[in-house]
Design a protein around this motif. Sequence first.
Motif, PDB file in Angstrom:
ATOM      1  N   GLN A  16       0.829  -1.215   0.000  1.00 29.97           N
ATOM      2  CA  GLN A  16       0.000   0.000   0.000  1.00 29.97           C
ATOM      3  C   GLN A  16       0.860   1.262   0.000  1.00 29.97           C
ATOM      4  OE1 GLN A  16      -3.378   0.123  -0.407  1.00 29.97           O
ATOM      5  NE2 GLN A  16      -3.149  -2.077  -0.728  1.00 29.97           N
ATOM      6  N   ALA A  17       1.971   1.237   0.755  1.00 33.81           N
ATOM      7  CA  ALA A  17       2.856   2.399   0.830  1.00 33.81           C
ATOM      8  C   ALA A  17       3.561   2.666  -0.498  1.00 33.81           C
ATOM      9  CB  ALA A  17       3.878   2.207   1.945  1.00 33.81           C
ATOM     10  N   THR A  18       3.694   1.628  -1.312  1.00 29.79           N
ATOM     11  CA  THR A  18       4.379   1.772  -2.609  1.00 29.79           C
ATOM     12  C   THR A  18       3.396   1.698  -3.776  1.00 29.79           C
ATOM     13  OG1 THR A  18       4.855  -0.596  -2.681  1.00 29.79           O
ATOM     14  CG2 THR A  18       6.538   0.836  -1.695  1.00 29.79           C
ATOM     15  N   ARG A  19       2.141   2.062  -3.506  1.00 35.83           N
ATOM     16  CA  ARG A  19       1.094   2.121  -4.536  1.00 35.83           C
ATOM     17  C   ARG A  19       0.930   0.791  -5.273  1.00 35.83           C
ATOM     18  NH1 ARG A  19       2.043   8.203  -6.870  1.00 35.83           N
ATOM     19  NH2 ARG A  19       1.617   9.199  -4.874  1.00 35.83           N
ATOM     20  N   ASN A  20       0.792  -0.266  -4.503  1.00 34.55           N
ATOM     21  CA  ASN A  20       0.534  -1.615  -5.015  1.00 34.55           C
ATOM     22  C   ASN A  20       1.664  -2.167  -5.892  1.00 34.55           C
ATOM     23  OD1 ASN A  20      -2.033  -1.753  -3.734  1.00 34.55           O
ATOM     24  ND2 ASN A  20      -2.851  -0.451  -5.344  1.00 34.55           N
ATOM     25  N   SER A  21       2.893  -1.852  -5.513  1.00 37.28           N
ATOM     26  CA  SER A  21       4.033  -2.319  -6.309  1.00 37.28           C
ATOM     27  C   SER A  21       4.248  -3.827  -6.223  1.00 37.28           C
ATOM     28  CB  SER A  21       5.313  -1.597  -5.873  1.00 37.28           C
ATOM     29  OG  SER A  21       5.664  -1.978  -4.553  1.00 37.28           O
ATOM     30  N   LEU A  22       3.675  -4.490  -5.223  1.00 42.09           N
ATOM     31  CA  LEU A  22       3.843  -5.939  -5.103  1.00 42.09           C
ATOM     32  C   LEU A  22       2.766  -6.724  -5.855  1.00 42.09           C
ATOM     33  CD1 LEU A  22       4.812  -6.234  -1.315  1.00 42.09           C
ATOM     34  CD2 LEU A  22       6.316  -6.120  -3.311  1.00 42.09           C
ATOM     35  N   ASP A  23       1.688  -6.061  -6.227  1.00 42.26           N
ATOM     36  CA  ASP A  23       0.590  -6.759  -6.901  1.00 42.26           C
ATOM     37  C   ASP A  23       1.001  -7.472  -8.192  1.00 42.26           C
ATOM     38  OD1 ASP A  23      -0.945  -5.983  -4.804  1.00 42.26           O
ATOM     39  OD2 ASP A  23      -2.237  -4.621  -5.946  1.00 42.26           O
ATOM     40  N   PRO A  24       1.968  -6.947  -8.955  1.00 40.51           N
ATOM     41  CA  PRO A  24       2.384  -7.695 -10.149  1.00 40.51           C
ATOM     42  C   PRO A  24       3.011  -9.063  -9.849  1.00 40.51           C
ATOM     43  CG  PRO A  24       3.033  -5.402 -10.350  1.00 40.51           C
ATOM     44  CD  PRO A  24       2.531  -5.597  -8.938  1.00 40.51           C
ATOM     45  N   LEU A  25       3.279  -9.343  -8.572  1.00 39.82           N
ATOM     46  CA  LEU A  25       3.791 -10.659  -8.202  1.00 39.82           C
ATOM     47  C   LEU A  25       2.672 -11.687  -8.067  1.00 39.82           C
ATOM     48  CD1 LEU A  25       6.518  -9.644  -5.617  1.00 39.82           C
ATOM     49  CD2 LEU A  25       6.840 -10.366  -7.984  1.00 39.82           C
ATOM     50  N   GLY A  26       1.450 -11.297  -8.406  1.00 43.05           N
ATOM     51  CA  GLY A  26       0.348 -12.237  -8.462  1.00 43.05           C
ATOM     52  C   GLY A  26       0.489 -13.139  -9.673  1.00 43.05           C
ATOM     53  N   ILE A  27      -0.433 -14.070  -9.801  1.00 46.02           N
ATOM     54  CA  ILE A  27      -0.382 -15.052 -10.893  1.00 46.02           C
ATOM     55  C   ILE A  27      -1.141 -14.508 -12.091  1.00 46.02           C
ATOM     56  CG2 ILE A  27      -0.964 -17.407 -11.605  1.00 46.02           C
ATOM     57  CD1 ILE A  27      -1.000 -18.045  -8.507  1.00 46.02           C
ATOM     58  N   GLU A  28      -0.459 -14.446 -13.217  1.00 39.16           N
ATOM     59  CA  GLU A  28      -1.102 -14.067 -14.476  1.00 39.16           C
ATOM     60  C   GLU A  28      -1.287 -15.353 -15.291  1.00 39.16           C
ATOM     61  OE1 GLU A  28      -0.460 -11.239 -18.393  1.00 39.16           O
ATOM     62  OE2 GLU A  28       0.851 -10.980 -16.654  1.00 39.16           O
ATOM     63  N   PRO A  29      -2.527 -15.684 -15.614  1.00 36.88           N
ATOM     64  CA  PRO A  29      -2.813 -16.951 -16.292  1.00 36.88           C
ATOM     65  C   PRO A  29      -2.015 -17.136 -17.591  1.00 36.88           C
ATOM     66  CG  PRO A  29      -4.828 -15.899 -15.597  1.00 36.88           C
ATOM     67  CD  PRO A  29      -3.725 -14.911 -15.356  1.00 36.88           C
ATOM     68  N   LEU A  30      -1.505 -18.345 -17.744  1.00 37.17           N
ATOM     69  CA  LEU A  30      -0.805 -18.806 -18.936  1.00 37.17           C
ATOM     70  C   LEU A  30       0.417 -17.973 -19.303  1.00 37.17           C
ATOM     71  CD1 LEU A  30      -3.919 -19.738 -21.104  1.00 37.17           C
ATOM     72  CD2 LEU A  30      -2.543 -21.224 -19.623  1.00 37.17           C
ATOM     73  N   SER A  31       0.935 -17.188 -18.364  1.00 40.76           N
ATOM     74  CA  SER A  31       2.142 -16.400 -18.583  1.00 40.76           C
ATOM     75  C   SER A  31       3.322 -17.143 -17.968  1.00 40.76           C
ATOM     76  CB  SER A  31       1.999 -15.022 -17.942  1.00 40.76           C
ATOM     77  OG  SER A  31       3.259 -14.384 -17.852  1.00 40.76           O
ATOM     78  N   THR A  32       4.272 -17.553 -18.791  1.00 38.69           N
ATOM     79  CA  THR A  32       5.428 -18.284 -18.264  1.00 38.69           C
ATOM     80  C   THR A  32       6.252 -17.409 -17.318  1.00 38.69           C
ATOM     81  OG1 THR A  32       6.674 -17.735 -20.265  1.00 38.69           O
ATOM     82  CG2 THR A  32       5.599 -19.891 -20.192  1.00 38.69           C
TER      83      THR A  32
END
Length: 178
Positions: A16-32
Amino acid sequence: MIGLLVVMWVLELVDQATRNSLDPLGIEPLSTESLDNVLWAPWLHGSFAHLASNSLPFLVLGALVVMDGWRRWLVTTLVVVVASGAAVWFLSPPGSITLGASGVVFGWMTYVMLRGFWTRSPGQIATGVVLFLFYGGMLWGVLPSAPGISWQAHLGGAVGGVVAASLARPSRASASSW
């Protein structure tokens, strides 16, 4: 379990302090490029509300799994994380990002509900039945429901819990832990 929960809250504070900078570490379907995120995504959340909704069941169910010992907890958690992440990776809509501990929660829940049937432990069977009576309705979460809720993670976690419970079968030489 409290320590792991504190880590998740600290990660969300950082996110939250970094404006959701960790959210891209979620799972993106079918992305190697996203495959290794299967291991990180369960510990990250989209908001404090998301994390708060997972915190109590995470703590309670995790503690019930730890009662089988740390080694069993680790094996169960790894099986559940991989199964939940695989379901998200294969079944979620393209372009979405999935993160959160609910897949782990569903996996631990099915593990606790079913382990006694493989271990033949009366105490574990009773715990599973009581858990089912109080929280069995949560199992409907493995079906598509509201947008933004990953039924894929729930389904994969539940399947992982079933697999982990079947792996809990003791050898003939060992006795049940409780």
